[in-house]
Scaffold this active site. Structure first.
Site, PDB file in Angstrom:
ATOM      1  N   HIS A 144      14.647  47.725  -1.167  1.00 17.00           N
ATOM      2  CA  HIS A 144      13.803  47.434  -0.012  1.00 17.00           C
ATOM      3  C   HIS A 144      14.649  46.890   1.135  1.00 17.00           C
ATOM      4  O   HIS A 144      15.829  46.556   0.946  1.00 17.00           O
ATOM      5  CB  HIS A 144      12.710  46.425  -0.372  1.00 17.00           C
ATOM      6  CG  HIS A 144      11.591  47.014  -1.173  1.00 17.00           C
ATOM      7  ND1 HIS A 144      11.627  47.081  -2.556  1.00 17.00           N
ATOM      8  CD2 HIS A 144      10.406  47.568  -0.798  1.00 17.00           C
ATOM      9  CE1 HIS A 144      10.500  47.654  -2.990  1.00 17.00           C
ATOM     10  NE2 HIS A 144       9.760  47.951  -1.952  1.00 17.00           N
ATOM     11  N   LYS A 148      12.546  41.640   3.133  1.00 15.30           N
ATOM     12  CA  LYS A 148      11.597  41.423   2.039  1.00 15.30           C
ATOM     13  C   LYS A 148      11.941  40.139   1.293  1.00 15.30           C
ATOM     14  O   LYS A 148      13.105  39.895   0.951  1.00 15.30           O
ATOM     15  CB  LYS A 148      11.596  42.608   1.071  1.00 15.30           C
ATOM     16  CG  LYS A 148      10.510  42.519  -0.006  1.00 15.30           C
ATOM     17  CD  LYS A 148      10.422  43.822  -0.804  1.00 15.30           C
ATOM     18  CE  LYS A 148       9.386  43.748  -1.904  1.00 15.30           C
ATOM     19  NZ  LYS A 148       8.010  43.513  -1.390  1.00 15.30           N
TER      20      LYS A 148
END
Length: 254
Positions: A144, A148
């Site tokens: 990600h 995040k």
């Protein structure tokens, strides 16, 4: 066709904008209002600072905000009898318990990932472990963007839980091996988190056996796939009775 009136919680966030854009291209639903601490209006619907300020009762709420507002959100939905699509990530176990309790009185749609492709991946993973059994080691690698906060991702946990349930919950999860000087346990599911750049979301499930490897993969190219999934969930949920719903029910009616 009567349009489903949707309230977007977290309306001024990136996902809030994506949800509004996804709804704008549809005829079966419309945004009636938004809620966000930042109340700048960018479309033809009002944005309020608090849920209690909303003047029009929606048919359903889509929440892409922050786990911190869960109590207020569930209170609002239960008091007003409004179904809720929870698309926010990072909930604690205690919060998930509250979500399940709320589903006794209102329809609640809860999934760690709103992508149709990811939820198909869940079904494929369950089928794979039902065939491969304990003959293959299982590893999950998720990637990600560098903003995040939670790791491993909720989606990685969802994938692991789905496979473990298929395996009678006999497996345990290992998140870090650098401190372990020992061979890999046959009954473990390894999970690895990578954070960097602007990666929207990638998940690989690796089944490593004797002289062969099978990999199931999903890659999201944009956040729009999650917005579209959440809107589909909202239109579906508006017609349901109180209870807990997820993508498996939505996919079943497709």
């Amino acid at each position: 066709m009567e349009q489903v009136k949707i309230l977007i919680s977290g309306a001024n966030g990136k996902m809030g904008h994506a949800v509004a854009a996804a709804i704008a291209g549809r005829e079966d639903c419309v945004v009636c209002a938004g809620v966000d601490l930042y109340t700048k209006q960018y479309a033809d619907f009002p944005i309020f600072e608090k849920l209690t300020d909303v003047s029009e009762k929606p048919d359903v709420v889509i929440d892409f905000s922050n786990p911190a507002i869960l109590d207020d959100l569930l209170d609002y939905c239960q008091v007003n009898g409004v179904p809720c699509v929870l698309a926010t990530t990072g909930y604690s176990e205690e919060q998930i318990t509250k979500i399940r309790k709320a589903a006794n009185s209102i329809p609640v749609f809860f999934s760690f990932n709103m992508s149709l492709g990811i939820n198909l991946l869940v079904q494929l993973a369950k089928k794979a472990v039902s065939i491969l059994g304990g003959q293959f080691d299982i590893e999950i690698v998720e990637k990600h963007h560098n903003q995040k906060i939670d790791a491993p991702s909720g989606t990685a946990i969802m994938l692991a839980d789905a496979m473990n349930e298929e395996l009678d919950n006999k497996y345990h999860y290992v998140y870090d091996r650098h401190s372990k000087r020992q061979k890999r346990d046959a009954k473990e599911i390894g999970m690895h988190a990578i954070r960097g750049g602007t990666i929207v979301g990638e998940h690989d499930i690796i089944f490593a056996g004797h002289d062969e490897v099978i990999t199931l993969s999903h890659s999201a190219a944009s956040k729009e796939v999650f917005a579209v999934g959440a809107v589909n969930a909202a239109v579906f949920l508006a017609k349901q009775d109180a209870g807990m719903y997820d993508m498996s029910q939505l996919m079943a009616q497709a």
